[in-house]
Motif scaffolding. Structure first.
Motif, PDB file in Angstrom:
ATOM      1  N   ARG A  55       0.954   4.138  -2.861  1.00 37.84           N
ATOM      2  CA  ARG A  55       0.736   5.560  -2.560  1.00 37.84           C
ATOM      3  C   ARG A  55       1.867   6.435  -3.095  1.00 37.84           C
ATOM      4  O   ARG A  55       1.635   7.541  -3.557  1.00 37.84           O
TER       5      ARG A  55
ATOM      6  N   ARG B 236      -0.218  10.894   0.705  1.00 33.97           N
ATOM      7  CA  ARG B 236       0.948  10.021   0.719  1.00 33.97           C
ATOM      8  C   ARG B 236       1.304   9.619   2.151  1.00 33.97           C
ATOM      9  O   ARG B 236       1.038  10.349   3.083  1.00 33.97           O
TER      10      ARG B 236
ATOM     11  N   THR C 216       0.830  -1.209   0.000  1.00 41.20           N
ATOM     12  CA  THR C 216       0.000   0.000   0.000  1.00 41.20           C
ATOM     13  C   THR C 216       0.864   1.258   0.000  1.00 41.20           C
ATOM     14  O   THR C 216       0.592   2.210  -0.736  1.00 41.20           O
ATOM     15  N   ASP C 217       1.926   1.266   0.805  1.00 41.71           N
ATOM     16  CA  ASP C 217       2.831   2.421   0.818  1.00 41.71           C
ATOM     17  C   ASP C 217       3.486   2.607  -0.549  1.00 41.71           C
ATOM     18  O   ASP C 217       3.606   3.737  -1.036  1.00 41.71           O
TER      19      ASP C 217
ATOM     20  N   ALA D 260      -4.432   9.092  -5.487  1.00 45.08           N
ATOM     21  CA  ALA D 260      -4.133   8.683  -4.110  1.00 45.08           C
ATOM     22  C   ALA D 260      -5.343   8.813  -3.196  1.00 45.08           C
ATOM     23  O   ALA D 260      -5.524   8.020  -2.282  1.00 45.08           O
TER      24      ALA D 260
END
Length: 126
Positions: free
Chosen positions: A108, A124, A104-105, A116
């Motif tokens: 983003r 973010r 997921t990071d 996003a």
């Protein structure tokens, strides 16, 4: 512990993700890769796609070093990735919850700001 099927499930659950046809897994958002199988290169041998290792986009060198130094049992790199904001992750050594956070990071950091917000929680990481 996680495997390539977990990567696929988690990546495809994210908005606007496209899976690129490959011998392993390769996921992109807005034409930017964020997680894919490790294409191992060995001298004198053809490239081998390693689905037991995920390559993750981590944004910058500081984050890369933090992961490599903070969790060396999970993350590694090779000289071919020097100077690139990418780390390799041993899937069999990571839990699915941690893998979800990492995927997921990475999504983003690669998704444009206009996408996003589609994830919820907006913006973010960090």
């Amino acid at each position: 512990m996680a495997d390539a099927d977990d990567v696929r499930r988690l990546a495809l659950a994210l908005p606007h993700v496209v899976e690129i046809d490959s011998d392993g897994f390769d996921f992109r958002v807005a034409d930017h890769g964020f997680v894919w199988s490790y294409p191992e290169r060995r001298p004198g041998k053809p490239r081998a796609i390693r689905t037991d290792i995920a390559v993750l986009y981590v944004g910058d060198e500081a984050e890369k070093q933090a992961l490599l130094l903070g969790e060396p049992e999970l993350f590694f790199t090779t000289p071919g990735y020097d100077g690139l904001p990418l780390v390799m992750l041993w899937l069999a050594k990571v839990g699915v919850d941690r893998l979800e956070e990492l995927v997921t990071d990475a999504w983003r950091m690669r998704a444009p700001d206009s996408l996003a917000g589609d994830l919820g929680g907006g913006g973010r990481p960090r």
